[in-house]
Design a protein around this motif. Structure first.
Motif, PDB file in Angstrom:
ATOM      1  N   VAL A 116       0.871  -1.172   0.000  1.00 66.39           N
ATOM      2  CA  VAL A 116       0.000   0.000   0.000  1.00 66.39           C
ATOM      3  C   VAL A 116       0.910   1.223   0.000  1.00 66.39           C
ATOM      4  O   VAL A 116       1.933   1.236   0.692  1.00 66.39           O
ATOM      5  CB  VAL A 116      -0.979   0.000   1.202  1.00 66.39           C
ATOM      6  N   GLU A 117       0.566   2.178  -0.819  1.00 67.38           N
ATOM      7  CA  GLU A 117       1.381   3.401  -0.924  1.00 67.38           C
ATOM      8  C   GLU A 117       2.869   3.046  -1.095  1.00 67.38           C
ATOM      9  O   GLU A 117       3.735   3.604  -0.425  1.00 67.38           O
ATOM     10  CB  GLU A 117       1.207   4.289   0.310  1.00 67.38           C
ATOM     11  N   ILE A 175       3.553  -4.401   2.962  1.00 70.00           N
ATOM     12  CA  ILE A 175       2.995  -4.651   4.294  1.00 70.00           C
ATOM     13  C   ILE A 175       2.930  -6.150   4.575  1.00 70.00           C
ATOM     14  O   ILE A 175       3.302  -6.609   5.634  1.00 70.00           O
ATOM     15  CB  ILE A 175       1.571  -4.054   4.436  1.00 70.00           C
ATOM     16  N   PRO A 183       1.340  -7.668  17.090  1.00 73.09           N
ATOM     17  CA  PRO A 183       1.403  -6.284  17.549  1.00 73.09           C
ATOM     18  C   PRO A 183       0.739  -5.298  16.587  1.00 73.09           C
ATOM     19  O   PRO A 183       0.485  -5.644  15.431  1.00 73.09           O
ATOM     20  CB  PRO A 183       2.904  -6.006  17.667  1.00 73.09           C
ATOM     21  N   ASN A 184       0.493  -4.114  17.062  1.00 70.50           N
ATOM     22  CA  ASN A 184      -0.102  -3.061  16.237  1.00 70.50           C
ATOM     23  C   ASN A 184       0.750  -2.833  14.986  1.00 70.50           C
ATOM     24  O   ASN A 184       1.972  -2.824  15.055  1.00 70.50           O
ATOM     25  CB  ASN A 184      -0.183  -1.728  17.004  1.00 70.50           C
ATOM     26  N   GLY A 185       0.076  -2.668  13.889  1.00 70.43           N
ATOM     27  CA  GLY A 185       0.790  -2.347  12.654  1.00 70.43           C
ATOM     28  C   GLY A 185       1.469  -3.522  11.998  1.00 70.43           C
ATOM     29  O   GLY A 185       2.232  -3.352  11.043  1.00 70.43           O
ATOM     30  N   SER A 186       1.205  -4.742  12.476  1.00 69.68           N
ATOM     31  CA  SER A 186       1.918  -5.887  11.908  1.00 69.68           C
ATOM     32  C   SER A 186       1.311  -6.355  10.578  1.00 69.68           C
ATOM     33  O   SER A 186       1.961  -7.081   9.828  1.00 69.68           O
ATOM     34  CB  SER A 186       1.940  -7.035  12.917  1.00 69.68           C
ATOM     35  N   GLY A 187       0.098  -5.933  10.295  1.00 68.25           N
ATOM     36  CA  GLY A 187      -0.496  -6.283   9.001  1.00 68.25           C
ATOM     37  C   GLY A 187      -1.755  -7.126   9.078  1.00 68.25           C
ATOM     38  O   GLY A 187      -2.242  -7.630   8.066  1.00 68.25           O
ATOM     39  N   LYS A 188      -2.332  -7.246  10.264  1.00 66.65           N
ATOM     40  CA  LYS A 188      -3.513  -8.084  10.443  1.00 66.65           C
ATOM     41  C   LYS A 188      -4.709  -7.548   9.632  1.00 66.65           C
ATOM     42  O   LYS A 188      -5.354  -8.293   8.886  1.00 66.65           O
ATOM     43  CB  LYS A 188      -3.894  -8.162  11.933  1.00 66.65           C
ATOM     44  N   SER A 189      -4.972  -6.255   9.793  1.00 71.14           N
ATOM     45  CA  SER A 189      -6.107  -5.677   9.055  1.00 71.14           C
ATOM     46  C   SER A 189      -5.821  -5.662   7.562  1.00 71.14           C
ATOM     47  O   SER A 189      -6.747  -5.801   6.746  1.00 71.14           O
ATOM     48  CB  SER A 189      -6.388  -4.251   9.529  1.00 71.14           C
ATOM     49  N   THR A 190      -4.558  -5.490   7.226  1.00 68.14           N
ATOM     50  CA  THR A 190      -4.201  -5.524   5.809  1.00 68.14           C
ATOM     51  C   THR A 190      -4.531  -6.893   5.226  1.00 68.14           C
ATOM     52  O   THR A 190      -5.121  -6.983   4.139  1.00 68.14           O
ATOM     53  CB  THR A 190      -2.704  -5.212   5.630  1.00 68.14           C
ATOM     54  N   GLN A 205     -12.633  -3.628  11.246  1.00 67.84           N
ATOM     55  CA  GLN A 205     -12.108  -3.032  12.480  1.00 67.84           C
ATOM     56  C   GLN A 205     -12.719  -1.643  12.669  1.00 67.84           C
ATOM     57  O   GLN A 205     -13.081  -1.260  13.772  1.00 67.84           O
ATOM     58  CB  GLN A 205     -10.579  -2.937  12.409  1.00 67.84           C
ATOM     59  N   GLU A 217     -10.837  -7.469  15.093  1.00 69.62           N
ATOM     60  CA  GLU A 217     -10.977  -6.798  16.387  1.00 69.62           C
ATOM     61  C   GLU A 217     -12.424  -6.451  16.713  1.00 69.62           C
ATOM     62  O   GLU A 217     -12.746  -5.330  17.085  1.00 69.62           O
ATOM     63  CB  GLU A 217     -10.100  -5.537  16.449  1.00 69.62           C
ATOM     64  N   HIS A 254      -6.443  -8.872  19.949  1.00 65.30           N
ATOM     65  CA  HIS A 254      -5.266  -8.662  20.797  1.00 65.30           C
ATOM     66  C   HIS A 254      -5.412  -9.394  22.124  1.00 65.30           C
ATOM     67  O   HIS A 254      -4.477  -9.484  22.889  1.00 65.30           O
ATOM     68  CB  HIS A 254      -5.090  -7.170  21.092  1.00 65.30           C
TER      69      HIS A 254
HETATM   70  N1  LIG Z   1      -3.872   3.050   3.436  1.00 65.21           N
HETATM   71  C1  LIG Z   1      -2.648   2.964   4.006  1.00 65.21           C
HETATM   72  N2  LIG Z   1      -1.687   3.842   3.672  1.00 65.21           N
HETATM   73  C2  LIG Z   1      -0.454   3.756   4.216  1.00 65.21           C
HETATM   74  N3  LIG Z   1      -0.114   2.841   5.124  1.00 65.21           N
HETATM   75  C3  LIG Z   1      -1.007   1.930   5.491  1.00 65.21           C
HETATM   76  C4  LIG Z   1      -2.327   1.944   4.956  1.00 65.21           C
HETATM   77  N4  LIG Z   1      -3.011   0.940   5.500  1.00 65.21           N
HETATM   78  C5  LIG Z   1      -2.158   0.323   6.360  1.00 65.21           C
HETATM   79  N5  LIG Z   1      -0.965   0.921   6.346  1.00 65.21           N
HETATM   80  C6  LIG Z   1       0.189   0.542   7.159  1.00 65.21           C
HETATM   81  O1  LIG Z   1       0.359  -0.849   7.107  1.00 65.21           O
HETATM   82  C7  LIG Z   1       0.799  -1.347   8.338  1.00 65.21           C
HETATM   83  C8  LIG Z   1      -0.117  -2.473   8.786  1.00 65.21           C
HETATM   84  O2  LIG Z   1      -1.376  -1.953   9.119  1.00 65.21           O
HETATM   85  P1  LIG Z   1      -2.580  -2.853   9.615  1.00 65.21           P
HETATM   86  O3  LIG Z   1      -3.764  -1.991   9.727  1.00 65.21           O
HETATM   87  O4  LIG Z   1      -2.692  -4.035   8.731  1.00 65.21           O
HETATM   88  O5  LIG Z   1      -2.069  -3.288  11.046  1.00 65.21           O
HETATM   89  P2  LIG Z   1      -2.786  -4.153  12.156  1.00 65.21           P
HETATM   90  O6  LIG Z   1      -1.936  -5.337  12.366  1.00 65.21           O
HETATM   91  O7  LIG Z   1      -4.186  -4.393  11.800  1.00 65.21           O
HETATM   92  O8  LIG Z   1      -2.671  -3.202  13.407  1.00 65.21           O
HETATM   93  P3  LIG Z   1      -3.700  -2.943  14.639  1.00 65.21           P
HETATM   94  O9  LIG Z   1      -3.469  -4.031  15.616  1.00 65.21           O
HETATM   95  O10 LIG Z   1      -3.268  -1.654  15.188  1.00 65.21           O
HETATM   96  O11 LIG Z   1      -5.078  -2.926  14.103  1.00 65.21           O
HETATM   97  C9  LIG Z   1       0.821  -0.179   9.290  1.00 65.21           C
HETATM   98  O12 LIG Z   1       2.139   0.271   9.426  1.00 65.21           O
HETATM   99  C10 LIG Z   1      -0.034   0.839   8.615  1.00 65.21           C
HETATM  100  O13 LIG Z   1       0.392   2.151   8.943  1.00 65.21           O
END
Ligand SMILES: Nc1ncnc2c1ncn2[C@@H]1O[C@H](COP(=O)(O)OP(=O)(O)OP(=O)(O)O)[C@@H](O)[C@H]1O
Ligand SMILES: [Mg+2]
Lengths: 247, 446
Positions: A11-12, A16, A35-42, A85, A171, A203
């Protein structure tokens, strides 16, 4: 049912997901932690087909079909459901119209007639009661002005209405109060059968006490670095992630 | 000079115009003519007309019905309106002429007059003289002067003191002609103290020729009066609509207007609201859905002259293809108008690179204790909402459509007639689906 192989997504211009492999069979519940930002929502977004994310390598087979070649709506019709989420507010589109459109699109895909008005109202009422949702919530615009917990409840309400094969709950527990968590988890469990499967992103161990996972995976920096049974979640609860990251 | 041919025409046919109209209407032609000779049509050199060259519409051979000859047509045969069963009171203007054969199934409340401008000028000369061409400012606007020069008839609603017309009145404006035509029509709405009335005016072009329509509407809302005036344009792409609406309000009055442009050619709607009595409210809505090369220009001027009044303007446009949208909203809060609440919102959805939107909010505030706000956004559909809907299995196109209909929703919500709201939602839905190509439902187009 689901087979993810060597999945990479950006992404961008930033990578990820860096090579995810995961297999989910019918009747199973998988928990994904990390952990936060690890890519789960991605991962969840990529499964659902969010066009914001670009898949650069790998494949996702769902019931033997390549998901990556399908539009988001077709994935949904094939049976993928994402509980967001961050559910989106859609002012001006009523929950009733939204749900009727969703249910009928599913039926059309299966060559079924549109649902009758009375059946639809009954379905709405049953599922609403299943989740203990206030009747006036469903008469409002989609998520508009809903509290955090109400939005999450609404996601599971939609899941109940659509009755998907593979549910990805991102979540869903965050924002729910203790009672609501119990009701929502009971709802999810009631919908779980031998034929469908659930991926629970969370989490906290607390949710997993209600929705019992068969497998637990840890996602870190775009990769699954550890998989195990339900005991892995308990261990994470005690020790955090550090011991996995820096062994 | 494009105006010259109309000046000549007026001089040459002045006698015919007078002979086929009434004394009351004729009395205003001279002043209008002088003003028109001086000012002409508003040129696109003027800031307020920068994006709308309305003069060009007149630069062609246009017929005028100078002898006010009835168009031989039974509107019931030619036309079925898209907003049926709305009311028991239906009236027609065919081009610029009142159609007096429409039977009404119910009689109006005592003392209410609904009918032709000609008849009103004769039967209610005092009322006519007090209001006609008084609220509409000719000096400021050449189109209004032009209309006043040539107009021969129109539609009048007069509701006397303490009378409430419960059922809405529906005026259907039908454009018919075998050659390109200039049509000049007039609408006069008078609500006396504590009178209530709701009016829906629908515009339809039946024939496939060019029409250039000037319409001047005057609304007078006396103390505690309530006036709803909704306009629904469903014209063909060959119609130029130049509307000028003037509204004046006294204490405690409440005026709601809404201009819904469902299908059009080239439209300029001017609104001029003057709030002259305390505790009055003005609500002005506008919605246009334009594609191809359609053009919509809404210009609203709202004058708060006295304290303690509220105004609320909401204008929205949905543009695609090579459509152009213009919005200019001026709010003037005069020095004495303390405790004014004035809100203005303009939101636009532009779904192609070739469509253009020009928007200009202008607040001039001379009082210090006021609440005023304006909001302006121009953008595209919310991608997150679109994905959310698709993730539930809703087709991309269907999701876009639902979001577009949703976008128009708050303008529809301003309409204070529930059945009309429902009807509008379904018409808007049809419009987005491309099922409302011309004037919707007339027998001629089918
Ligand atoms: N649209 C976007 N533009 C830029 N970066 C993005 C975008 N979407 C996600 N990211 C980045 O991708 C990484 C993974 O994000 P993601 O939302 O998948 O994390 P997560 O594991 O779900 O975290 P959390 O536990 O906080 O929900 C993060 O660093 C986030 O900043
Ligand atoms: Mg997340």
């Amino acid at each position: 049912m689901l087979k993810i192989s060597n999945l990479h997504a950006i992404v961008e211009e930033q990578e990820i997901l860096k090579g995810i492999d995961l297999e989910v069979n019918a009747g199973e519940v998988h928990a994904v932690m990390g952990p936060n930002g690890s890519g789960k929502s991605t991962l969840a977004s990529v499964l659902a087909g969010n066009p914001k994310f670009e898949v650069t390598r790998g494949s996702i087979l769902f019931k033997g079909k390549e998901l990556l070649e399908m539009e988001p709506e077709d994935r949904a019709r094939e049976g993928i459901f994402l509980s967001f989420q961050y559910p989106v507010e859609i002012p001006g589109v009523s929950m009733v119209n939204f749900m009727r459109a969703a249910v009928n699109e599913q039926r059309k895909y299966k060559n079924e007639e549109p649902i009758s008005a009375t059946d639809f109202l009954k379905l709405m009422r049953d599922k609403r009661e299943l989740l203990g949702m206030d009747s006036q919530l469903v008469s409002r615009s989609v998520n508009e002005g809903f509290s955090g917990g109400e939005k999450k409840k609404n996601e599971i309400f939609q899941m109940a209405m659509i009755n998907p094969l593979l549910s990805i709950l991102d979540e869903t527990d965050s924002g729910l109060d203790i009672d609501a968590l119990r009701v929502v988890a009971a709802g999810v469990n009631k919908l779980q059968t031998k034929e469908n499967a659930t991926i629970v992103i969370t989490h906290y161990q607390r949710l997993l006490e209600y929705i019992k996972p068969d497998f637990v995976h840890v996602l870190y920096a775009g990769k699954i670095i550890r998989s195990g049974g339900p005991e892995l979640a308990l261990e994470l609860e005690k020790k955090g992630y550090d011991w996995l990251i820096k062994p | 000079m494009i105006e010259q041919q109309y000046i000549d025409l007026f001089e040459q046919y002045r006698g015919e115009l007078d002979a086929n109209s009434t004394e009351g209407i004729n009395r205003h032609r001279d002043a209008a003519f002088e003003l028109f000779k001086r000012n002409g049509f508003p040129s696109s050199k003027l800031e307020e007309y920068k994006h709308s060259n309305i003069v060009r519409s007149f630069d062609t051979e246009l017929g005028l019905n100078l002898r006010n000859i009835p168009v031989p047509v039974n509107p019931y045969d030619a036309f079925k309106c898209d907003v049926p069963n709305l009311s028991t009171y239906t009236y027609f203007l065919i081009n610029d002429r009142y159609y007096d054969k429409a039977p009404q199934s119910e009689s109006l409340p005592e003392g209410v007059f609904v009918g032709s401008l000609q008849q009103f000028s004769k039967e209610f000369p005092g009322q006519f003289e007090t209001h006609y061409a008084k609220i509409a400012d000719m000096a400021d606007n050449g189109t209004v002067a032009y209309n006043t020069m040539f107009v021969q008839d129109g539609f009048v609603v007069y509701v006397p003191k303490n009378v409430e017309v419960e059922k809405p009145l529906q005026l259907i404006n039908i454009l018919r002609g075998g050659v390109d035509l200039n049509v000049n029509r007039r609408i006069l709405i008078i609500a006396e103290e504590n009178a209530h009335v709701k009016i829906l005016a629908c515009d339809h072009a039946v024939d496939d020729v060019h029409f250039v329509v000037t319409q001047v509407t005057e609304i007078s809302a006396d103390v505690s009066a309530q006036v709803d005036f909704y306009e629904l344009e469903e014209n063909s792409e060959k119609v130029t609509r130049l509307s000028n609406l003037f509204s004046e309000q006294k204490e405690n009055s409440n005026v709601v207007t809404s201009g819904i442009t469902l299908h059009n050619g080239y439209t300029r709607n001017n609104y001029r609201f003057r709030i002259l009595g305390e505790h009055a409210e003005a609500h002005a809505g506008g919605l246009a859905i334009c594609d191809k090369t359609q053009h919509i220009d809404n210009f609203a001027f709202l004058d708060h002259a006295v304290p303690n009044c509220t105004s609320n303007e909401l204008f929205k446009n949905v543009l695609k293809d090579r459509a152009t949208g213009v919005f200019c909203g001026k709010i003037l809060v005069e020095r004495d108008a303390q405790k004014t609440q004035a809100y203005q919102t303009n939101r636009n959805l532009v779904s192609s690179d070739t469509a253009q939107m020009f928007s200009k909010p202008q607040l001039e505030i001379y009082a210090d204790d006021v609440k005023c706000s304006h909001g302006l956004t121009t953008g595209q559909l919310d991608e997150d909402a679109l994905f959310y809907m698709r993730a539930r299995g809703i087709d991309k196109e269907e999701a876009r459509l639902l979001l577009m209909v949703a976008f128009t929703r708050d303008v529809v919500d301003m309409v204070r007639i529930p059945v009309l709201q429902e009807r509008l939602i379904s018409l808007i839905d049809k419009r987005f689906r491309g099922e409302l190509m011309r004037c919707g439902n007339c027998a001629v187009c089918k």
